[in-house]
Write an enzyme that holds these catalytic residues in place. Sequence first.
Site, short mmCIF file in Angstrom:
data_model
loop_
_atom_site.label_atom_id
_atom_site.label_comp_id
_atom_site.label_asym_id
_atom_site.label_seq_id
_atom_site.Cartn_x
_atom_site.Cartn_y
_atom_site.Cartn_z
N ARG A 70 0.85 -1.19 0.00
CA ARG A 70 0.00 0.00 0.00
C ARG A 70 0.89 1.23 0.00
O ARG A 70 1.84 1.33 0.78
CB ARG A 70 -0.89 -0.02 1.24
N ARG A 139 -0.89 6.28 9.73
CA ARG A 139 -0.96 5.78 8.36
C ARG A 139 -1.34 6.90 7.39
O ARG A 139 -1.27 8.08 7.75
CB ARG A 139 -1.93 4.61 8.29
N LYS A 200 -2.30 0.54 15.32
CA LYS A 200 -2.37 1.44 14.17
C LYS A 200 -3.06 2.74 14.56
O LYS A 200 -3.85 2.80 15.51
CB LYS A 200 -3.09 0.78 13.01
N LYS A 202 -4.95 6.22 12.66
CA LYS A 202 -5.45 6.76 11.41
C LYS A 202 -5.91 8.19 11.60
O LYS A 202 -6.53 8.52 12.62
CB LYS A 202 -6.61 5.90 10.89
N CYS A 419 -14.38 -4.52 1.58
CA CYS A 419 -12.95 -4.78 1.74
C CYS A 419 -12.54 -5.89 0.77
O CYS A 419 -13.38 -6.51 0.12
CB CYS A 419 -12.63 -5.18 3.18
N CYS A 425 -6.85 -12.02 2.10
CA CYS A 425 -6.76 -11.52 3.48
C CYS A 425 -6.84 -12.67 4.46
O CYS A 425 -7.81 -13.44 4.46
CB CYS A 425 -7.87 -10.51 3.76
N CYS A 464 -14.65 -9.57 7.80
CA CYS A 464 -14.41 -9.79 9.21
C CYS A 464 -14.75 -8.51 9.96
O CYS A 464 -15.01 -7.47 9.34
CB CYS A 464 -12.95 -10.21 9.46
N CYS A 468 -12.36 -2.68 7.78
CA CYS A 468 -11.57 -1.90 6.82
C CYS A 468 -12.42 -1.07 5.86
O CYS A 468 -11.98 -0.03 5.42
CB CYS A 468 -10.64 -2.83 6.04
#
Length: 555
Positions: A70, A139, A200, A202, A419, A425, A464, A468
Site C-alpha cells: 500500500r 498511516r 495502528k 489513522k 474490503c 486476506c 471480518c 476496513c
Amino acid sequence: MASPNERIKIQSRHLRGTLEDSLHDGHTGALREDDTQLSKFHGFYQQDDRDIRSERAKRKLEPLYSFMLRARVPGGVVTPEQWLVIDQLGRELSGGSVRLTTRQTFQYHGILKESLKPLIQGLHSALLDSIAACGDVNRNVLCNTNPVDSSLHQEVYRQTVALSEHLLPNTRAYHEIWLDEEKVADSAEPIYGDTYLPRKFKAAVAIPPHNDVDVYANDLGFVAIAENGKLRGYNVLVGGGMGTTHGDTATYPRVASCLGFISPEQMNAVAEAVLTTQRDHGNREQRKNARLKYTVDRLGVDAFRAEVAKRSGVTFLPEVPVLFTQQGDRFGWVEGVDGRDHLTLFVPEGRLIDKPGQGWLTGLRAIAQVHQGDFRMTANQNLIIAGVPKAEKAKIDALVAEHGLNLATTRLRENAMACVALPTCGLAMAEAERYLEDFVAKVQDLLDEVELGDQDIVTRITGCPNGCARPFLAEIGLVGKAPGRYNLFLGADGRGLRVNKLYRENLTETEILAELKPVLSRYRAERNADERFGDFVVRIGVVKEVKDAQVDFHA
C-alpha cells in the site's frame, strides 16, 4: 505482560529486523515470522491464496505466498506522470491490476517476494513511497477531495501533506533496505519512541458539508472551519475507530469525540500531542483494546483533552458547529470555483484492471498521457480526474467513453463498498469484494419490489469485524461471520456521524434479504420527507440509537 508485537518492535533496531535476510532467502516465498510484522511498517503485508491453500498442502507445497503493498499518498492526489508509473508497476510487478483503497491511496496485490524491492524503487522514482502505510504508526492521512472549492481544498490539502510528513517515523530503515542508501547509526524516534504506537493510528481531514473521508471513524480527525472561503481553523476529533471482535463486548466501533477548536498553525503540535498521549497511555498488553478509542474512553474525554493541551501548549476553544450532509462521492462533472472541471468516475470495488468492456488501466493510461490536472483517489474507492480545463473536457469524455469507464449504475451501488477479504486476506471469514456486486443487485431488486426504486442507502460489506471498509458507519452493514454468513447491522445515519447496531446475527443471504424486505416496505410506507433509511430504522425502533458505543453498541 506486553503483547508479542511489543517485543518484535523493541528488538527490531527501529524497524530493520532481519528483513534483508528474509528477502534474500530463496528457499521460501515468505518472510521470517517476526519480519512479517515489521514489513507492515514498510507498507506491505504477507498473504497467500486461500483458494488453493489446501490443494498446495496436499501436494506438500508451502502456501502460494505473495504480498500486498500500500502506498502513502496523503490526500490521495497524484500527478498524471505519477499515475503512469503506478500503472506500469501494476502491470509489470503485481499481476496486472491496481486497487484503490478506502484510505484514499492505491495498493498492489500478488507481488512476489523478489518483486518487492523493484516495485518500491519504482515508486521512489516517481516521488512516491510506502513508508508507514501500515503498522503501529500514523498511516495515510485522508483529506476531503472537495473539487468545488478548489482554493480551500488546496490550503487544507497542503496542511494534510505537512501533517503526514510530520508524523512519519524517523528511522532510516526504509531507505537502507529498499533504496540502498548508506546504513547509518541507529537513529532515535523522538515522536514514536522505541516501541512505536500500541496499535495502528489513522488520521483524516474533512471539509464540510461532505464527509467523504468518514472523519469520525479515525483516531484523529480535523474538521476544517471556513469563513468566506478562508480557512479559520479546525475542530479536533479523537477516538474514532471501526474494528471490533465477534462476541467480545470489550471491543466496539466508535465515532470520534471533539476536543475543541484550534487555529490552522496549531495542527501539527496538537496531532503530535494526541499521538504521544496514545504512545504513553495506550494498552500494550491487549492489542484488541489498543486503539486510541479505548484510551479515550478509559481516561475520559476531559482528561484526554487536558493531557493533549499540556503536551501541545494549545488551549482548545469551543467546538464550532458544523453540518455534514453526506459521506459519499459526487459523480460526473462538477465545476470548481477556479473555472476548471472535475470528473468523478465510479470504480467498482476500486479495482483497476482491464476486462471486456471496461479498460480501466488502458483508459486511465490514455487519459494520463493528455491530462493537464491531477488525479484524486477518494476514500470511497473512486477516482476523480481533477482540474480539467474546459477546452479539454470533450477529449476526456471521449477517452472515458472509448474505454467503457462511464458506467451506468444505481445510487445504491454507487454508495456501496467492500474490503478485499477472500482469497488473500488472512483475517477474512467470508467474502466481501467478490460478493458485493451480487448482493447489491439483490438488494436493488428488493427496492424495486417494494417500489422504492433508486435509493441512496449506504451499504458496506467486510469479511471480518476489523472494519476496513467502515461497515459500522453503513445504513446496511454486513460483517462476515463464516463462509456465506454475515451479521446484519442497521441504523447508521448516512453522513458518517453515528455507528449502526447489530440487528440479526449469523445470517445466510436468503435470511438477510428476508429480514430486509419488511423493513424496506415500512420505510416506503412510513418514512418522513427526506428521511434516510438509517434514521428511519432508529426512529421506529427497529434498532436502538447508539449514542455511547461503549454502553449502547452491545446493549
